[in-house]
Design a protein around this motif. Sequence first.
Motif, PDB file in Angstrom:
ATOM      1  N   THR A 106       0.422  -1.228  -0.167  1.00 51.65           N
ATOM      2  CA  THR A 106       0.288  -0.498  -0.124  1.00 51.65           C
ATOM      3  C   THR A 106       0.826   1.438  -0.247  1.00 51.65           C
ATOM      4  N   PHE A 121      -4.434  -9.996 -12.585  1.00 49.63           N
ATOM      5  CA  PHE A 121      -5.422  -9.677 -11.973  1.00 49.63           C
ATOM      6  C   PHE A 121      -6.330 -10.218 -10.877  1.00 49.63           C
ATOM      7  N   ILE A 132      -4.221  -9.747  -7.629  1.00 55.73           N
ATOM      8  CA  ILE A 132      -4.052  -8.604  -6.929  1.00 55.73           C
ATOM      9  C   ILE A 132      -5.849  -8.814  -6.040  1.00 55.73           C
ATOM     10  N   GLN A 133      -7.077  -8.975  -7.319  1.00 61.35           N
ATOM     11  CA  GLN A 133      -8.523  -8.780  -6.472  1.00 61.35           C
ATOM     12  C   GLN A 133      -8.538  -9.523  -5.321  1.00 61.35           C
ATOM     13  N   CYS A 172      -7.190  -8.089  -1.916  1.00 59.01           N
ATOM     14  CA  CYS A 172      -7.998  -6.974  -1.832  1.00 59.01           C
ATOM     15  C   CYS A 172      -9.113  -7.273  -1.084  1.00 59.01           C
ATOM     16  N   ARG A 173      -9.496  -8.464  -2.184  1.00 61.63           N
ATOM     17  CA  ARG A 173     -10.972  -8.543  -0.896  1.00 61.63           C
ATOM     18  C   ARG A 173     -10.383 -10.028   0.316  1.00 61.63           C
ATOM     19  N   ASP A 205     -10.314  -6.398   2.331  1.00 62.99           N
ATOM     20  CA  ASP A 205     -11.691  -6.126   3.420  1.00 62.99           C
ATOM     21  C   ASP A 205     -11.486  -7.484   4.955  1.00 62.99           C
ATOM     22  N   LEU A 256      -8.805  -0.048   6.217  1.00 65.85           N
ATOM     23  CA  LEU A 256      -8.185   0.580   5.035  1.00 65.85           C
ATOM     24  C   LEU A 256      -8.634   0.920   3.967  1.00 65.85           C
ATOM     25  N   LYS A 257     -10.253  -0.216   4.060  1.00 64.52           N
ATOM     26  CA  LYS A 257     -11.482   1.229   3.008  1.00 64.52           C
ATOM     27  C   LYS A 257     -11.456   2.311   3.178  1.00 64.52           C
ATOM     28  N   VAL A 317      -7.618   3.937   1.007  1.00 62.02           N
ATOM     29  CA  VAL A 317      -5.966   3.619   1.334  1.00 62.02           C
ATOM     30  C   VAL A 317      -5.505   2.916  -0.591  1.00 62.02           C
ATOM     31  N   ASN A 318      -4.747   2.905  -1.272  1.00 60.50           N
ATOM     32  CA  ASN A 318      -4.169   3.087  -2.088  1.00 60.50           C
ATOM     33  C   ASN A 318      -3.453   1.284  -2.079  1.00 60.50           C
ATOM     34  N   ILE A 319      -3.083   0.819  -2.781  1.00 62.23           N
ATOM     35  CA  ILE A 319      -2.303  -0.186  -3.465  1.00 62.23           C
ATOM     36  C   ILE A 319      -0.685   0.196  -4.435  1.00 62.23           C
TER      37      ILE A 319
END
Lengths: 89, 386
Positions: B233, B290, B293-294, B297-298, B302, B308-309, B313-315
């Motif tokens: 991040t 993809f 990464i997905q 993130c999930r 999450d 972070l949401k 916050v950015n990856i």
Amino acid sequence: MIICRCEEISREEIVAAVRRGARSIAAVKRRTSAGQGLCQGRICQRLIAQVLGEEGVSGIEGIQPPTVRPPVRPIPVGALGSEAEQWIK
Amino acid sequence: MDKIEKETEVAIIGGGIVGASIAYCLAKGGKKDVTLIERKELASEASGASAAGVMLCLPPPRPLLVALASRSLKAFANLSEDLGRDIDYVTPRITVIEDESALGKYSAYCDTLHKLGHPEMRIIDRAEIIKFEPSLTFGKHALLDPDGGHVNCLYLVTALGDKARELGAKVYEHTEVLNIKQGKGHVKSVVTNRGEIQCEYVVNAAGYWAPRIGEMVGLRIPITPLKAIMLATEELPPVSHIGCLGSAAYFAADQIAGGLEIYPIYRQMGKGEILIGITEEPGEDKWAAFENIQGICRGVGDKLLPYLKDMRVNIVTSFGNLYAVTPDRLPILGPVEGLEGFIMATGFNDYGIGHGYGAGEVIAELISTGETSIPIGEATFSRFSC
């Protein structure tokens, strides 16, 4: 003078890394974190290559860019996670 | 580039945590006729894209690994000073035990670790968990590893190599070993793309390239690559106050096609970025697709770090490495029968950064004195020849 704005890495730190053994932009990055911040080296990459040249590193190793990795621009964690619906319209 | 020397006593193949540690320990101990040979640059492979977790024990406890890890963790406490570079060693490591039915198993692990001389490893409850990590919203129990945590693997491995060079070892980057020549049952030289180097010892510390090196001396080394992906991040103020957090349960990301395995971990590093991950899958590339990464993130963003949401916050980037996986998940260490001078020092699966330095010390002992202070008999290559 600051070379990597995102990580606030000075020219002196970059020179020190080169003198310790760094012979490429990626090698400088590993030793100093220059190029690891938000812009992932977009601003500082060419400046680091310049410093390498000034320190006597010649040839393609000194200017070769490090590997570009996804994502190509910062994306919020939520955009791929539970908030995906809000982001992908 | 420097001209290469035509002779050395110890040729170490592989500039990752293990190779760099061996070079540093030998040079520090006075053996300076050492040459570290790396086909790319120091920390270009797994050691440069590691999840950076260090731990006394990745369950189940195996005495050899606990001994190697213990050596590494003791050394980390002083290495920043010795190397002249802050390696960002932060403790502790907390492994959340999500499945309450696994508690008995983890208590038994602790008993084993206590018998191995590590009374500091223990199970903690929710009240203690949130004392360490107030933001953690789940987990009734956890395994506390007080000396585990994280290090910055890039700083560590480059600093080991740079210091070895400073102490008199030779470090040749962009130098690829093409062949190894043998005499009557002993190694004679390594042939590189920059010339041949006569040597007494050849150390195979080449990670997932180790089988390629093995072929040069007629050995079938059972190491296979496993692709592991992490995300980073942007930098944040301190939101995590521990070295590293892991979850005891591997879980498959069921929403993600391809059945990626995810082992949830995160660590906030010295500059504030949080490394989250980690996906594991068979593969021979290091590219974060993809799905990787997905999935992270999930599955990790999450679940473990919901704030972070809220903080938007950015990856910022991803990175990947190829683990050197062995059939029994133990490393391959020590001499090889019938080939004097050839020493194995590789196969560190998913725990290289946490165990590689200790292994480096032990292999350096082997080369300098012929003996090791930690018995490595169960990890020799001969266990595969049957």
